[in-house]
Design a protein around this motif. Sequence first.
Motif, PDB file in Angstrom:
ATOM      1  N   GLU A  82     -40.891  61.318  31.653  1.00  0.00           N
ATOM      2  CA  GLU A  82     -40.165  62.187  32.712  1.00  0.00           C
ATOM      3  C   GLU A  82     -39.264  61.124  33.578  1.00  0.00           C
ATOM      4  OE1 GLU A  82     -43.342  65.686  32.865  1.00  0.00           O
ATOM      5  OE2 GLU A  82     -43.173  64.339  34.685  1.00  0.00           O
ATOM      6  N   GLY A  83     -37.985  61.697  33.734  1.00  0.00           N
ATOM      7  CA  GLY A  83     -36.947  60.814  34.319  1.00  0.00           C
ATOM      8  C   GLY A  83     -36.819  59.420  33.869  1.00  0.00           C
ATOM      9  N   ASP A  84     -37.313  59.302  32.521  1.00  0.00           N
ATOM     10  CA  ASP A  84     -37.181  58.143  31.915  1.00  0.00           C
ATOM     11  C   ASP A  84     -37.547  56.748  32.281  1.00  0.00           C
ATOM     12  OD1 ASP A  84     -36.298  56.984  29.474  1.00  0.00           O
ATOM     13  OD2 ASP A  84     -33.855  56.797  30.109  1.00  0.00           O
ATOM     14  N   CYS A  85     -38.697  57.190  33.152  1.00  0.00           N
ATOM     15  CA  CYS A  85     -39.077  55.943  33.626  1.00  0.00           C
ATOM     16  C   CYS A  85     -39.716  54.558  32.928  1.00  0.00           C
ATOM     17  CB  CYS A  85     -40.667  56.213  34.656  1.00  0.00           C
ATOM     18  SG  CYS A  85     -40.174  57.518  36.090  1.00  0.00           S
ATOM     19  N   ILE A  86     -40.048  54.877  31.893  1.00  0.00           N
ATOM     20  CA  ILE A  86     -40.446  53.816  30.801  1.00  0.00           C
ATOM     21  C   ILE A  86     -39.484  52.730  30.731  1.00  0.00           C
ATOM     22  CG2 ILE A  86     -39.683  55.157  28.912  1.00  0.00           C
ATOM     23  CD1 ILE A  86     -42.899  52.778  29.116  1.00  0.00           C
ATOM     24  N   ARG A  87     -38.046  53.096  30.565  1.00  0.00           N
ATOM     25  CA  ARG A  87     -36.821  52.384  30.624  1.00  0.00           C
ATOM     26  C   ARG A  87     -36.959  51.212  31.702  1.00  0.00           C
ATOM     27  NH1 ARG A  87     -31.334  54.503  29.529  1.00  0.00           N
ATOM     28  NH2 ARG A  87     -30.954  52.520  28.407  1.00  0.00           N
ATOM     29  N   ALA A  88     -37.200  52.085  32.935  1.00  0.00           N
ATOM     30  CA  ALA A  88     -37.174  50.949  34.102  1.00  0.00           C
ATOM     31  C   ALA A  88     -38.328  50.282  34.105  1.00  0.00           C
ATOM     32  CB  ALA A  88     -37.244  51.941  35.351  1.00  0.00           C
TER      33      ALA A  88
ATOM     34  N   SER B  91     -29.266  54.718  34.891  1.00  0.00           N
ATOM     35  CA  SER B  91     -28.987  55.291  33.957  1.00  0.00           C
ATOM     36  C   SER B  91     -28.756  56.928  34.424  1.00  0.00           C
ATOM     37  CB  SER B  91     -29.706  55.348  32.826  1.00  0.00           C
ATOM     38  OG  SER B  91     -30.996  56.185  33.039  1.00  0.00           O
ATOM     39  N   HIS B  93     -30.700  59.262  34.129  1.00  0.00           N
ATOM     40  CA  HIS B  93     -31.883  59.587  34.999  1.00  0.00           C
ATOM     41  C   HIS B  93     -32.218  58.478  36.206  1.00  0.00           C
ATOM     42  CE1 HIS B  93     -33.099  62.339  31.460  1.00  0.00           C
ATOM     43  NE2 HIS B  93     -32.630  61.330  30.980  1.00  0.00           N
ATOM     44  N   ALA B  94     -32.989  59.189  37.122  1.00  0.00           N
ATOM     45  CA  ALA B  94     -33.097  58.300  38.375  1.00  0.00           C
ATOM     46  C   ALA B  94     -34.207  57.279  37.837  1.00  0.00           C
ATOM     47  CB  ALA B  94     -33.682  59.337  39.412  1.00  0.00           C
ATOM     48  N   MET B  95     -34.823  57.293  36.790  1.00  0.00           N
ATOM     49  CA  MET B  95     -36.370  56.676  36.601  1.00  0.00           C
ATOM     50  C   MET B  95     -37.118  56.595  37.763  1.00  0.00           C
ATOM     51  SD  MET B  95     -34.155  53.424  34.546  1.00  0.00           S
ATOM     52  CE  MET B  95     -33.283  53.801  33.262  1.00  0.00           C
ATOM     53  N   ALA B  96     -37.506  57.865  38.210  1.00  0.00           N
ATOM     54  CA  ALA B  96     -38.606  57.888  39.521  1.00  0.00           C
ATOM     55  C   ALA B  96     -39.505  58.706  39.204  1.00  0.00           C
ATOM     56  CB  ALA B  96     -37.502  58.322  40.707  1.00  0.00           C
TER      57      ALA B  96
END
Lengths: 230, 245
Positions: A82-88, B91, B93-96
């Motif tokens: 969710e929210g692509d957190c894995i990329r961060a 990106s 997405h906020a990645m939060a």
Amino acid sequence: MNVVLRQALIICAKDLRMELRSREVVLAMAYFGILVVLIFSFAFPVFSGAVSREQVVAGILWISITFAGTLGLQRAFEREREGDCIRALLLSPVPRPSIFLGKVFGMLLFMGVLEAVVLPAIFLFFNVSLPLDGFLVLALTIALGTVGYAVVGTLFAASLLRARSKDILLTIMLFPIILPVLMAGVKATSLILLPDGSQAELWVWVKVLATFDIIFTIVSLWIFEILVLD
Amino acid sequence: MASDPPSRPPLPFAEARGVSKVFGRQRALHQVDLKLHPGRVTALLGPNGSGKTTLLSLFSTLSRPTSGTMHFGELPPERAKEARGAIGLLSHHAMAYGDLSALENVTFYARLYEVKEPQAQAEALLREFGLEDAMHRAAGTFSRGMLQRLGLARALVSAPSLVLLDEPFTGLDQRSCQRVVEKVRALREQGAMVLLVSHDLGLVADLADEAVLLTRGRVRHQLSGWESGEALRAAYAEHAEGAAG
């Protein structure tokens, strides 16, 4: 403290903080685990013939742990998706083993809570009793099985983060690989519960669990980044 | 701005050399060359599906080129991932994490980057992006624009020397857009390399030192020295339409 461990603990603490706030992973796992035990207690009201109560109870315990564990794995990694957190997380300079270990530690904590709920339920519904030394060996067996399950489960759940049918794929891919954990766990547990269970055979299965843990932890640490990148 | 960045040497340059990227049978990038320099803002322009996000992903090291090489300073291409600590990415997405507050989110990433006084740095950045009143609220309750600002704070908490911004103005009101513009200018002043993807040619004209036009995965034109937003818009229309035609 070692940098790999320190960063792993930061990631684990984040998962724990999120879980304390939402309680969704642990509650879903515990609910499902208890439900499995309850259904089986109705399905096997009387034990007779070739299969003993202890053998059935051992099977139910491990089915409950692994099925509920799959539910936890799916949800725990959904949070990273969710929210692509894995990329961060992957973009950060954190050593890859830290990310893997952080997620494994989190799963171990969640599964520990699940087992603390399911185990008394099993003892209660199936009228099983165990002396203290037997309980300690059972705790060791469950702990070793849980480590193996969490390690392999975390690896597969992470590698399937971007897959379309990840929930189905996780079950299909995970269970054949953790079959040795299930088999050894069931065998060891039934030997612990049986009044005349062979101690020599018991320790063989415990060693199988420990060996599985060592091999798959090393392999997982090695291939984690390859599986989650790109 | 995070005033006390981690002790990580800045990247002297970042460069894509002849990179191509293929997804299955789809060629997303073809033989792209692009060098980013410190203290310069480079805009990536192009229609949807032209390969801008794919190129950004290669510069982030989270994706590897099918052919060609990515260079980050003097690091050999096979060790590109060692540059990650110096890269900040915003990106789509906020990645939060939705269950964590804005402050907890940014502090978590600050800890991963080993920023000194992570919570203080996170607070400073959230204030800078106008989230001081919402920093203790769960990110899951944020609007699109607030999430975008949170994503920017997260991306910049490590004081990166390579800043990758994929459509940073999406969902932002005028005041927030202005904050981002000021931030990008400040980053340029501090010597960061900024790669900016945006469809807002007015803001690009205002911010960027050069612009690269991508169409169908190829660099069609490199633009610089435009006099106004209108001039950039005209140049963009000429080359993008030329490529499409």
